[in-house]
Design a protein around this motif. Sequence first.
Motif, PDB file in Angstrom:
ATOM      1  N   THR A 119      27.599   5.431  44.859  1.00 28.70           N
ATOM      2  CA  THR A 119      27.146   4.622  43.751  1.00 28.70           C
ATOM      3  C   THR A 119      27.615   3.372  44.782  1.00 28.70           C
ATOM      4  OG1 THR A 119      29.897   4.942  43.677  1.00 28.70           O
ATOM      5  CG2 THR A 119      28.782   5.959  42.520  1.00 28.70           C
ATOM      6  N   HIS A 120      26.914   2.327  44.201  1.00 28.76           N
ATOM      7  CA  HIS A 120      26.966   0.891  44.568  1.00 28.76           C
ATOM      8  C   HIS A 120      27.641   0.365  42.832  1.00 28.76           C
ATOM      9  CE1 HIS A 120      25.569  -2.400  47.502  1.00 28.76           C
ATOM     10  NE2 HIS A 120      25.552  -2.589  46.110  1.00 28.76           N
ATOM     11  N   VAL A 121      28.463  -0.863  42.711  1.00 31.47           N
ATOM     12  CA  VAL A 121      28.778  -1.167  42.104  1.00 31.47           C
ATOM     13  C   VAL A 121      28.614  -2.061  41.932  1.00 31.47           C
ATOM     14  CG1 VAL A 121      30.315  -1.776  39.964  1.00 31.47           C
ATOM     15  CG2 VAL A 121      30.172   0.814  40.890  1.00 31.47           C
ATOM     16  N   GLU A 122      27.509  -3.370  41.913  1.00 27.84           N
ATOM     17  CA  GLU A 122      28.233  -4.807  41.927  1.00 27.84           C
ATOM     18  C   GLU A 122      28.302  -5.541  40.903  1.00 27.84           C
ATOM     19  OE1 GLU A 122      24.081  -6.432  43.205  1.00 27.84           O
ATOM     20  OE2 GLU A 122      23.955  -4.326  43.666  1.00 27.84           O
ATOM     21  N   HIS A 123      29.800  -6.280  41.230  1.00 30.31           N
ATOM     22  CA  HIS A 123      30.116  -7.273  40.178  1.00 30.31           C
ATOM     23  C   HIS A 123      29.560  -8.913  40.610  1.00 30.31           C
ATOM     24  CE1 HIS A 123      32.976  -4.587  38.311  1.00 30.31           C
ATOM     25  NE2 HIS A 123      33.114  -4.040  39.748  1.00 30.31           N
ATOM     26  N   LEU A 124      28.585  -9.453  39.459  1.00 29.04           N
ATOM     27  CA  LEU A 124      28.070 -10.387  40.338  1.00 29.04           C
ATOM     28  C   LEU A 124      28.278 -11.438  38.991  1.00 29.04           C
ATOM     29  CD1 LEU A 124      24.540  -8.925  40.284  1.00 29.04           C
ATOM     30  CD2 LEU A 124      25.977  -9.539  42.397  1.00 29.04           C
ATOM     31  N   ALA A 125      29.044 -11.168  37.950  1.00 27.77           N
ATOM     32  CA  ALA A 125      29.861 -12.220  37.051  1.00 27.77           C
ATOM     33  C   ALA A 125      31.070 -11.484  36.798  1.00 27.77           C
ATOM     34  CB  ALA A 125      28.721 -12.151  36.133  1.00 27.77           C
ATOM     35  N   PRO A 126      32.001 -13.015  36.087  1.00 27.41           N
ATOM     36  CA  PRO A 126      33.494 -13.318  36.137  1.00 27.41           C
ATOM     37  C   PRO A 126      34.042 -12.320  35.233  1.00 27.41           C
ATOM     38  CG  PRO A 126      32.556 -15.538  35.383  1.00 27.41           C
ATOM     39  CD  PRO A 126      31.421 -14.738  35.826  1.00 27.41           C
ATOM     40  N   GLY A 127      34.963 -11.354  35.108  1.00 23.46           N
ATOM     41  CA  GLY A 127      35.567 -11.109  34.261  1.00 23.46           C
ATOM     42  C   GLY A 127      35.168  -8.763  34.364  1.00 23.46           C
ATOM     43  N   GLY A 128      34.487  -8.810  35.344  1.00 21.53           N
ATOM     44  CA  GLY A 128      33.669  -7.090  35.280  1.00 21.53           C
ATOM     45  C   GLY A 128      35.091  -6.211  35.132  1.00 21.53           C
ATOM     46  N   GLU A 129      34.679  -5.124  34.818  1.00 23.84           N
ATOM     47  CA  GLU A 129      35.795  -3.943  35.198  1.00 23.84           C
ATOM     48  C   GLU A 129      34.704  -2.788  35.726  1.00 23.84           C
ATOM     49  OE1 GLU A 129      38.519  -3.134  31.803  1.00 23.84           O
ATOM     50  OE2 GLU A 129      38.564  -1.056  32.477  1.00 23.84           O
ATOM     51  N   SER A 130      35.041  -2.259  36.937  1.00 20.76           N
ATOM     52  CA  SER A 130      34.422  -0.816  37.198  1.00 20.76           C
ATOM     53  C   SER A 130      35.837  -0.113  37.600  1.00 20.76           C
ATOM     54  CB  SER A 130      33.092  -1.293  38.156  1.00 20.76           C
ATOM     55  OG  SER A 130      34.588  -1.535  39.389  1.00 20.76           O
ATOM     56  N   ARG A 131      35.961   1.478  36.695  1.00 21.91           N
ATOM     57  CA  ARG A 131      36.204   2.810  37.246  1.00 21.91           C
ATOM     58  C   ARG A 131      35.376   3.716  37.599  1.00 21.91           C
ATOM     59  NH1 ARG A 131      40.098  -0.104  36.843  1.00 21.91           N
ATOM     60  NH2 ARG A 131      40.564  -1.547  35.549  1.00 21.91           N
ATOM     61  N   SER A 183      30.591  18.034  50.500  1.00 21.02           N
ATOM     62  CA  SER A 183      30.360  16.786  48.921  1.00 21.02           C
ATOM     63  C   SER A 183      30.579  15.625  49.877  1.00 21.02           C
ATOM     64  CB  SER A 183      31.253  17.531  48.059  1.00 21.02           C
ATOM     65  OG  SER A 183      32.220  16.247  46.559  1.00 21.02           O
ATOM     66  N   GLU A 184      29.872  14.635  49.496  1.00 25.86           N
ATOM     67  CA  GLU A 184      29.608  13.342  50.033  1.00 25.86           C
ATOM     68  C   GLU A 184      29.602  12.578  48.576  1.00 25.86           C
ATOM     69  OE1 GLU A 184      27.432  10.839  53.455  1.00 25.86           O
ATOM     70  OE2 GLU A 184      26.255  11.052  51.305  1.00 25.86           O
ATOM     71  N   PHE A 185      30.427  12.398  48.766  1.00 31.39           N
ATOM     72  CA  PHE A 185      30.786  10.429  48.248  1.00 31.39           C
ATOM     73  C   PHE A 185      30.673   9.607  49.042  1.00 31.39           C
ATOM     74  CE2 PHE A 185      33.945   7.432  46.268  1.00 31.39           C
ATOM     75  CZ  PHE A 185      32.977   6.785  45.274  1.00 31.39           C
ATOM     76  N   LYS A 186      30.175   8.312  48.512  1.00 31.13           N
ATOM     77  CA  LYS A 186      29.900   7.408  48.993  1.00 31.13           C
ATOM     78  C   LYS A 186      29.742   6.218  48.242  1.00 31.13           C
ATOM     79  CE  LYS A 186      27.271   7.347  53.025  1.00 31.13           C
ATOM     80  NZ  LYS A 186      26.466   6.563  54.221  1.00 31.13           N
ATOM     81  N   GLY A 187      31.283   5.531  48.224  1.00 36.54           N
ATOM     82  CA  GLY A 187      31.082   4.333  46.964  1.00 36.54           C
ATOM     83  C   GLY A 187      31.192   2.482  47.566  1.00 36.54           C
ATOM     84  N   LEU A 188      30.157   1.966  46.956  1.00 36.42           N
ATOM     85  CA  LEU A 188      30.633   0.628  47.070  1.00 36.42           C
ATOM     86  C   LEU A 188      30.753   0.162  46.277  1.00 36.42           C
ATOM     87  CD1 LEU A 188      30.477  -1.635  49.821  1.00 36.42           C
ATOM     88  CD2 LEU A 188      28.729  -2.061  48.531  1.00 36.42           C
ATOM     89  N   VAL A 189      31.816  -0.953  46.179  1.00 39.99           N
ATOM     90  CA  VAL A 189      32.138  -2.140  45.371  1.00 39.99           C
ATOM     91  C   VAL A 189      31.941  -3.360  45.744  1.00 39.99           C
ATOM     92  CG1 VAL A 189      33.820  -2.649  43.338  1.00 39.99           C
ATOM     93  CG2 VAL A 189      33.498  -0.880  43.960  1.00 39.99           C
TER      94      VAL A 189
END
Lengths: 373, 251
Positions: free
Chosen positions: A235-247, A260-266
Amino acid sequence: MTVMTMNSTSTLGKIAELARAQVETGALAQPSEEWRYTDSSIWVNPSESSESSEFPVQWTGTESITVRRASEISDDFGDQFGWNVTELAGNPGAVTTLAFANDALIVTGHGRVYLAVAATAPTHIPVVIRVAEGDRLEVSLVSTGAVAGHTCISVHLAANAECVINEVQTNSAPLVSSTYLVVQASKSHFQWAGVDGLTGVGIRTIRVRQIGDEAKTVLTALNLGAKKSENYIHTHVEHLAPGGESRQLVKSVLTGQSVSEFKGLVYVAPRAQKTDSSQSNQNMILSEQARALSRPQLSIFADDVKCAHGATMSQLDADQIYYLQTRGVNPADAKAVLMTGFADEAVDQLSMDSLTAIARETVRQFFESISES
Amino acid sequence: MLQINNLIAQIEDQTIINGLSLTINPGEVHAIMGPNGSGKSTLSKVLTGHPHYTVNGGSIQYDGQDLLEMDPEERAIAGIFLAFQYPVEIPGVNNESFIRMAYNAKRKARGESEVDAFDFAQLISEKLKLVEMDEEFLSRSVNQGFSGGEKKRNEILQMAVLEPKLAILDEIDSGLDIDALRIVAEAVNKLRTPDRSFAVITHYQRLLTYIVPDVVHIMVEGRIVRSGGRELALEVEERGYDWLTVAASAE
Ligand SMILES: Nc1ncnc2c1ncn2[C@@H]1O[C@H](COP(=O)(O)OP(=O)(O)OP(=O)(O)O)[C@@H](O)[C@H]1O
Ligand SMILES: [Mg+2]
């Protein structure tokens, strides 16, 4: 490394190779500018696609959903890629068989749609989901074919739009991969819940870009690994603007020699202040040879943010089994209860009853096969 | 009901229970007191068959059966219940379903039909009143995020549902505020019957003013060093355990 037994000249073969290369090198989890702006069409470019395959798409959406020709999209989305598309006509509930070569599905509107893809030849399906301002669209995706398939889903969420995707993959194809490219405008809500009960290789690559303020992203995955199955979640979650939330919650139960591999970037951009994000990867490892790789990563360039991440590796807890036994529950039932409890947290995130039922049945059979072996 | 004879038990090469004998008859309430680390919880674990403990001496008879030959779940079905000093959290498992599962395991073993969720909801709401617990605790995961006192009440709730023949309460009073202590003690008293027995492990004689024991035992270094009436609890509260420790090691 296992070599994929697949026609290497086919597009699908290339996709699989690409996917594996990405998995090996971790290219998708690197925060480099380079890949972030890489054209996603390497995944979906149908001009290379030559095979034609047929599969039924069961469309059980409400009437306000249209699943139609790519070229009808006003910005010539289809033309851009030279897609040759077929309209999904008929009433909701109808099963339409698409001959799929150089084709794409475009899903717009609001309501629910259920896509059951039963491929008979290697498939490569681009799906475009567009949710207009204030609309809510729920998509359930299941593949039932016995051949390898790749789905590339691009999701565009307008302001205040909501999109829920349920993906339950349980077939015996050698490779089932899906790639999501999600773009979220302000106050939009994207939720993805996936269950992987595949016997082959499963790859989920999810890239989310929150370009508008206060967007919310919830990703939940459950992987059931047995024998020599492989599961990758990048996963690759990009917060590019204010006030974002990710779970993000990724859970795996592994037996046999499964991996199993989990590779996650925030990634939190400098202007994305007040971002609130969490990543959790929980692995229950039930055999000596099963392996779980966990690589949660944070790349933060703003100072007023809350980012939590963690990973756990565990076996069944002896004290929990004993506690249940002191209440009269036999060890086999106790283990089943504990494993089901572990899985339920993810299964409960599925929002479509019929899919939840499939997922529960998959979980049940999985645990049953464990207790037998 | 329960006869423990010269029991020796160890964990990881360390002998914790060292020649312990104890007999509990139907309907009796026995209090077990003793310093930290004297082996009280170990005894409760051995009685319920915790897999980490090994017994290398002595015997335990329960209801005419050799208890040590029985699996933990068989002991539970035969009527032994342990209220844990530290109840275990089980994330993802619904508390009400868990208690129903335990209830049905017992029914199944007796050849009775299982109780469905609807009927069980009625049954448990009665029992909730006994421990003055909120319905909300039923919908949560087993003990997860419960406060210390809430966990203890949840143990008593399970006991009320399972109706054991022999209940071992390991420090049921620790972590309880004054009101909760009274509620839990009253619940236990309501569950007292002419043939239900209790082993009440505690550090405080205050609990024993609510749950009045027939016998008080003092356990030191894995053995019962003294048994007596209620007044023994008062005596150790005043004098501590030193005088008994000295007496025990002098033997
Ligand atoms: N896994 C273990 N390995 C070694 N020693 C252990 C283990 N578990 C417990 N013990 C020891 O066994 C002894 C008895 O412990 P136990 O919990 O039975 O005491 P207790 O009488 O219940 O004490 P308390 O009043 O503090 O609850 C202690 O000295 C403890 O350290
Ligand atoms: Mg103790």
